[in-house]
Design a protein around this motif. Structure first.
Motif, short mmCIF file in Angstrom:
data_model
loop_
_atom_site.label_atom_id
_atom_site.label_comp_id
_atom_site.label_asym_id
_atom_site.label_seq_id
_atom_site.Cartn_x
_atom_site.Cartn_y
_atom_site.Cartn_z
N ASN A 1 -14.09 -32.88 49.83
CA ASN A 1 -13.31 -33.72 48.91
C ASN A 1 -12.48 -34.72 49.68
O ASN A 1 -12.23 -34.56 50.87
CB ASN A 1 -12.40 -32.84 48.05
CG ASN A 1 -13.18 -31.87 47.19
OD1 ASN A 1 -14.13 -32.25 46.52
ND2 ASN A 1 -12.77 -30.60 47.21
N ASN A 2 -12.03 -35.76 48.99
CA ASN A 2 -11.16 -36.74 49.61
C ASN A 2 -9.71 -36.27 49.58
O ASN A 2 -9.24 -35.75 48.56
CB ASN A 2 -11.25 -38.09 48.89
CG ASN A 2 -12.48 -38.87 49.28
OD1 ASN A 2 -13.16 -38.52 50.24
ND2 ASN A 2 -12.76 -39.92 48.55
N ASP B 1 -6.36 -38.12 49.77
CA ASP B 1 -5.97 -39.52 49.62
C ASP B 1 -4.47 -39.70 49.84
O ASP B 1 -3.64 -39.00 49.23
CB ASP B 1 -6.33 -40.01 48.22
CG ASP B 1 -7.84 -40.02 48.00
OD1 ASP B 1 -8.55 -40.57 48.86
OD2 ASP B 1 -8.31 -39.49 46.97
N PRO C 1 -14.39 -46.48 54.94
CA PRO C 1 -13.88 -45.13 55.22
C PRO C 1 -13.36 -45.03 56.65
O PRO C 1 -14.03 -45.50 57.57
CB PRO C 1 -15.11 -44.24 55.02
CG PRO C 1 -16.03 -45.05 54.16
CD PRO C 1 -15.79 -46.47 54.53
N PRO C 2 -12.18 -44.41 56.84
CA PRO C 2 -11.31 -43.84 55.81
C PRO C 2 -10.13 -44.73 55.46
O PRO C 2 -9.18 -44.25 54.85
CB PRO C 2 -10.82 -42.58 56.51
CG PRO C 2 -10.66 -43.02 57.94
CD PRO C 2 -11.77 -44.01 58.20
N SER D 1 -8.25 -42.23 53.14
CA SER D 1 -9.02 -41.19 52.45
C SER D 1 -9.74 -40.35 53.49
O SER D 1 -10.70 -40.81 54.12
CB SER D 1 -10.03 -41.82 51.47
OG SER D 1 -9.36 -42.51 50.43
N LEU D 2 -9.28 -39.14 53.68
CA LEU D 2 -9.83 -38.22 54.66
C LEU D 2 -10.67 -37.15 53.96
O LEU D 2 -10.37 -36.78 52.82
CB LEU D 2 -8.71 -37.56 55.47
CG LEU D 2 -7.77 -38.54 56.19
CD1 LEU D 2 -6.52 -37.81 56.65
CD2 LEU D 2 -8.47 -39.20 57.36
N THR D 3 -11.66 -36.66 54.63
CA THR D 3 -12.53 -35.63 54.04
C THR D 3 -11.95 -34.25 54.30
O THR D 3 -11.64 -33.89 55.44
CB THR D 3 -13.94 -35.71 54.63
OG1 THR D 3 -14.48 -37.01 54.40
CG2 THR D 3 -14.84 -34.66 54.00
N ARG D 4 -11.78 -33.49 53.22
CA ARG D 4 -11.29 -32.13 53.31
C ARG D 4 -12.17 -31.24 52.44
O ARG D 4 -12.14 -31.32 51.21
CB ARG D 4 -9.83 -32.04 52.82
CG ARG D 4 -8.83 -32.81 53.68
CD ARG D 4 -8.59 -32.07 55.00
NE ARG D 4 -7.60 -32.75 55.82
CZ ARG D 4 -7.86 -33.72 56.68
NH1 ARG D 4 -9.12 -34.12 56.83
NH2 ARG D 4 -6.91 -34.27 57.38
N ASP E 1 -2.99 -37.23 47.13
CA ASP E 1 -2.63 -35.95 47.73
C ASP E 1 -1.31 -36.04 48.48
O ASP E 1 -0.62 -35.02 48.65
CB ASP E 1 -3.74 -35.51 48.70
CG ASP E 1 -5.03 -35.22 47.98
OD1 ASP E 1 -5.13 -34.15 47.35
OD2 ASP E 1 -5.94 -36.07 48.03
#
Length: 284
Positions: free
Chosen positions: A163-164, A166, A135-136, A157-160, A188
């Motif tokens: 949720n991821n 991507d 990660p990430p 893959s970032l946390t938002r 995303d």
């Protein structure tokens, strides 16, 4: 130059652990993105290119470099529009670079970069199993046999909100040459392969264009305008639309202002000097 397999201990992987956002820069007909920490400071670049040759006019004013940070650079492949920013901002030669070991011919400007970096350049074997995932950021080599299709591919893959978020950055790799772990069919954001050129689906071999999580999500093509390649290609745009992508096409890689760009982490134009007219990158 140093030769290695893809390892989680390589400089971009170590630096990426602090990333919370992705910045995409307007460099005209070329590629430059960056992972940024919670202060908005760049911790790793994903390519460091821009317009060159007949497309040099699409390259906005040069980067506003923050020399103290010296973030590492992950080079997707050895096309000049993915690396030539070093000629405009040679301070980037202070950084560590990770690049694919391409066995084909390289030109004088490529060799100039390699010679200037010296031991700060690590060449990655594309034939070995990858361990560069955490990660990430995940990095894999394309499965093709030319410079573009065997280049390094990044998935972020970032946390938002738990949720991821991507993002796929395939460089110039055609989609049918994505390794299995990169065949993500729920993204995303897509940074379009080869700047929106019609380089994918050359054969019937799957996969096709990756699909978005939500219909109409943004795909980004770093076209620069006008450019000699006529990117983004109408056929490629049609395939993106058919796959469910919509927002942001066609577009440059940034939407704020018309000048160059300043680095993420610059709090205001006066931080670069009162005459600064450089724009912020598009940040996700």
């Amino acid at each position: 130059k140093r030769q290695s397999y893809l390892r989680g201990s390589d400089a971009p992987m170590r630096a990426a652990a602090a990333a919370v956002s992705l910045a995409i820069f307007d460099v005209g007909q070329g590629s430059c993105a960056a992972l940024c920490n919670d202060k908005g400071e760049v911790v790793a670049y994903l390519d460091y290119g821009g317009g060159w040759g007949p497309n040099a006019r699409t390259f906005p004013t040069p980067l506003c470099w923050h020399p103290d940070s010296q973030p590492p650079v992950l080079l997707s492949h050895w096309d000049l529009d993915h690396l030539v920013g070093f000629e405009r901002r040679p301070e980037i030669l202070q950084s560590e670079w990770l690049a694919p070991a391409w066995g084909g011919a390289l030109g004088a400007r490529h060799l100039k970069l390699a010679a200037a970096l010296g031991s700060k350049l690590t060449l990655v074997s594309s034939t070995a199993p990858s361990e560069a995932s955490g990660p990430p950021l995940a990095i894999e080599a394309g499965l093709g046999d030319n410079k573009n299709d065997s280049g390094l591919i990044a998935r972020v893959s970032l946390t938002r909100s738990g949720n991821n978020f991507d993002v796929l950055l395939p460089g110039d790799c055609s989609y049918q040459y994505l390794p299995p772990v990169m065949q993500v069919q729920s993204l995303d954001l897509l940074v379009e392969s080869h700047h929106g050129g019609n380089c994918h689906l050359k054969s019937s071999r799957p996969p096709g264009v990756p699909a978005p999580k939500l219909p109409g999500a943004m795909a980004i093509a770093s076209r620069g305008t006008p450019n000699s390649y006529h990117h983004p290609n109408k056929t490629a745009l049609g395939k993106l639309l058919a796959a469910g992508w919509g927002g942001g096409m066609p577009t440059t890689t940034a939407t704020v202002g018309t000048g160059g760009f300043r680095m993420a982490g610059t709090q205001s134009p006066t931080s670069c000097g009162s005459s600064c007219r450089q724009q912020c990158p598009m940040t996700f």
